[in-house]
Design an enzyme around this catalytic site. Sequence first.
Site, PDB file in Angstrom:
ATOM      1  N   GLU A 181      66.547 -49.105  56.627  1.00 52.16           N
ATOM      2  CA  GLU A 181      66.375 -49.961  58.102  1.00 52.16           C
ATOM      3  C   GLU A 181      68.014 -50.318  58.260  1.00 52.16           C
ATOM      4  O   GLU A 181      68.203 -51.488  57.655  1.00 52.16           O
ATOM      5  CB  GLU A 181      65.546 -51.025  57.707  1.00 52.16           C
ATOM      6  CG  GLU A 181      65.627 -52.029  59.209  1.00 52.16           C
ATOM      7  CD  GLU A 181      64.764 -53.075  59.099  1.00 52.16           C
ATOM      8  OE1 GLU A 181      64.749 -54.036  60.138  1.00 52.16           O
ATOM      9  OE2 GLU A 181      64.167 -53.598  58.100  1.00 52.16           O
ATOM     10  N   LYS A 218      63.918 -47.076  60.047  1.00 58.79           N
ATOM     11  CA  LYS A 218      63.507 -48.208  60.626  1.00 58.79           C
ATOM     12  C   LYS A 218      64.718 -48.475  61.517  1.00 58.79           C
ATOM     13  O   LYS A 218      65.403 -48.962  60.912  1.00 58.79           O
ATOM     14  CB  LYS A 218      62.693 -49.326  60.106  1.00 58.79           C
ATOM     15  CG  LYS A 218      62.431 -50.519  60.867  1.00 58.79           C
ATOM     16  CD  LYS A 218      61.720 -51.387  59.994  1.00 58.79           C
ATOM     17  CE  LYS A 218      61.069 -52.770  60.907  1.00 58.79           C
ATOM     18  NZ  LYS A 218      60.565 -53.905  60.286  1.00 58.79           N
TER      19      LYS A 218
END
Length: 300
Positions: A181, A218
Amino acid sequence: MSIISVTSEEFLKFQTTPGFVAALDQSGGSTPKALRLYGIKEDAWSNDEEMFELVHQMRTRIITSPSFNGNRILAAILFENTMDREIEGVPTAYYLWDVKKIVPILKVDKGLAPEDKGVQLMKPIPQLDELLTRAKKNGIFGTKMRSVIKLANPIGIKEVVDQQFEVAEKIIAAGLVPIIEPEIDIHSPEKAQAEALLKECLASHLGHLPDHKYVMLKLTLPEEDDFYRAFVEHPQVLKVVALSGGYTREEANERLRRNHGVVASFSRALTEGLTAQQTPEEFDAMLDRSIQSIYDASIT
């Protein structure tokens, strides 16, 4: 080295089932805000243990709600403190999978370092190997770790991606699937330029992943629609998920609809409108509407 089983039910759920990822991983720094939005003021607790007990009650209410199930939700991201607790007498991760058929994922990062070169790297993660071993024993399928990009600095962005993949290698070796992420701040004055640099760095690292290794990504919802389509179609990217990043649920859903194959991994946008003061019927109705709207935006 522990290789991820590509025939596991959890792996196949990600590959074949429509849905989205529920992010329930607010940690120490963001917990007071999450509780405040839920209608619990800071004078309701006097120490961290009481605070974490209150947030576990909130998460338990969400997870046990009839509308929170594997029909529309692929996975739920948990804070370590939540993994170590139980829901209805069952360890949280096992409850998620055995009762709800929702894949459990664990947040493993320890927060962000101070900004440098326009980015915030992850702080060191001490005892990561021990945590991954414990996660595996607790029924966890994957992990999540967050960095933040604020400016289109090529050196800083490369450092973010290098660090993410370095830690991801250890997670893969432990038999878990890492969610990488590298969040881009939605308020960045150089958001589109940062997205272009990030895309290039991610593509380079993915190109060096051996065949049997898988990751999830992400990412912040991009300025250009379908900007990350190549990652959605990459054979070693199990799923591309999007964070809401401070957008309202309505705006996050609208942006998500325009990025085909990307699914939500919303936190605040998922729990928007839920309060401790609602009756069980009001709470479930609000959560059901939220889940349905995010699900609809995730299956475009």
